[in-house]
Enzyme design. Structure first.
Site, short mmCIF file in Angstrom:
data_model
loop_
_atom_site.label_atom_id
_atom_site.label_comp_id
_atom_site.label_asym_id
_atom_site.label_seq_id
_atom_site.Cartn_x
_atom_site.Cartn_y
_atom_site.Cartn_z
N ARG A 179 -18.90 -83.46 -17.94
CA ARG A 179 -18.06 -82.73 -18.90
C ARG A 179 -16.59 -83.11 -18.78
NH1 ARG A 179 -19.35 -81.90 -23.20
NH2 ARG A 179 -17.48 -83.13 -23.59
N LYS A 219 4.98 -83.01 -28.55
CA LYS A 219 3.98 -81.97 -28.86
C LYS A 219 2.63 -82.39 -28.28
CE LYS A 219 6.51 -80.66 -33.02
NZ LYS A 219 6.54 -80.65 -34.50
N LYS A 249 19.18 -81.54 -31.49
CA LYS A 249 18.38 -80.83 -32.48
C LYS A 249 19.18 -79.65 -33.02
CE LYS A 249 13.93 -80.55 -31.86
NZ LYS A 249 13.47 -81.51 -32.88
N GLU A 253 19.41 -84.93 -35.16
CA GLU A 253 18.51 -84.41 -36.19
C GLU A 253 19.34 -83.90 -37.37
OE1 GLU A 253 14.92 -81.67 -35.41
OE2 GLU A 253 16.51 -80.30 -36.06
N ASP A 283 14.78 -84.85 -40.78
CA ASP A 283 13.76 -83.82 -40.54
C ASP A 283 13.29 -83.18 -41.83
OD1 ASP A 283 12.15 -82.18 -38.88
OD2 ASP A 283 13.57 -80.55 -39.14
#
Length: 284
Positions: free
Chosen positions: A99, A134, A166, A196, A217
């Site tokens: 597994r 992410k 950002k 950004e 963005d």
């Protein structure tokens, strides 16, 4: 960039401890420690293979003498029904590791497969397909490796190896110009600053501030084209690199690539890639 085997070893060890803990109650009760077995890892779905070294390490941690015969190389395309690996060794080890090994192999192959689809969609354009941060917590090194196996490229690995201003940085600093000015005072001249931006006025402000890379963005393809025009006209003697990000999918990535951007970052590569269907079956 190859896998950091020491880091991978720690990831695999934690996964085995999570799954096996004190032992496999079923397999360890049914079969003696001396029994051997043979198994085949089979692709049930077409895609791109990634994670074979991780799966192999999983079994070898349980049986150092495990024989591993890869029938397909890492990064290769596979078709449904193809045998990917044949392994021979301790039967308990095969069943105990099944597994965990498949979890790694299915996830990583799924990421590589989705990445390859984005790369194929943008063939003929200069844009490179990038991943993002992410990723699954604790598995970033594997997720980003899988992107490379699919033909994509890695954005920064973490907050420590790239500068990206950002929205929250800019809000706290007061403006794009002020944020870039502060960074320039403290950084080496060779350090690149990425900013950004969400609007055309912000594109202009970032260019005036001397940003090296603009991250556009959530802009539409039409807006990106306008932004690219500004970049070419106002880059103060040097062209800033341009990355498109946000809302990128297989339906619009070609249109975005056609605008001439340098990079297209896609969070879905690592946060939404479906696992590739791969199984392990005992063989005679």
């Amino acid at each position: 960039m190859e896998l950091d085997l020491q880091q991978v070893s720690q990831i695999v060890q934690r996964a085995l401890e999570e799954d096996i803990d004190g032992g496999d109650l079923t397999s360890d009760t049914l079969f003696s420690e001396s029994m051997s077995g043979k198994a085949e890892i089979i692709a049930k779905q077409g895609g791109i293979l990634a994670g074979l070294p991780v799966a192999e390490m999983t079994f070898q941690k349980l049986d150092e003498a495990m024989q591993w015969e890869a029938k397909k190389p890492e990064g290769a395309a596979v078709s449904p029904g193809e045998i990917v690996v044949v392994l021979k060794g301790n039967l308990r080890a095969i069943l105990n590791g099944e597994r965990v090994a498949l979890n790694f192999l299915q996830r990583m192959s799924g990421i590589a497969t989705l990445t390859r689809r984005f790369v194929k969609e943008t063939e003929g354009y200069p844009a490179k397909i990038l991943d993002t941060r992410k990723t699954a917590p604790g598995l970033r090194v594997l997720d980003k490796y899988a992107v490379r196996m699919g033909g994509g490229f890695n954005h920064r690995f973490g907050l420590y190896d790239g500068i990206l201003l950002k929205d929250n940085h800019l809000r706290a600093a007061g403006s794009i110009g002020e944020a870039v000015r502060r960074l320039r005072q403290r950084l080496s001249p060779t350090d690149r600053i990425e900013v950004e931006v969400c609007t055309l006025p912000e594109v202009e402000e970032a260019l005036q501030a001397g940003a090296d890379i603009l991250l556009l963005d959530n802009m539409s393809a039409a807006e990106i084209e306008q932004a690219m025009g500004l970049v070419h006209r106002k880059a103060l003697g040097r062209k800033a690199l341009v990355e498109a990000s946000g809302g990128v999918n297989l339906n619009n990535v070609k249109q975005i690539a056609a605008t001439g951007v340098d990079y297209i970052s896609v969070g879905a590569l690592t946060h939404s890639a479906p696992a590739l269907d791969i199984s392990l079956e005992l063989a005679a």
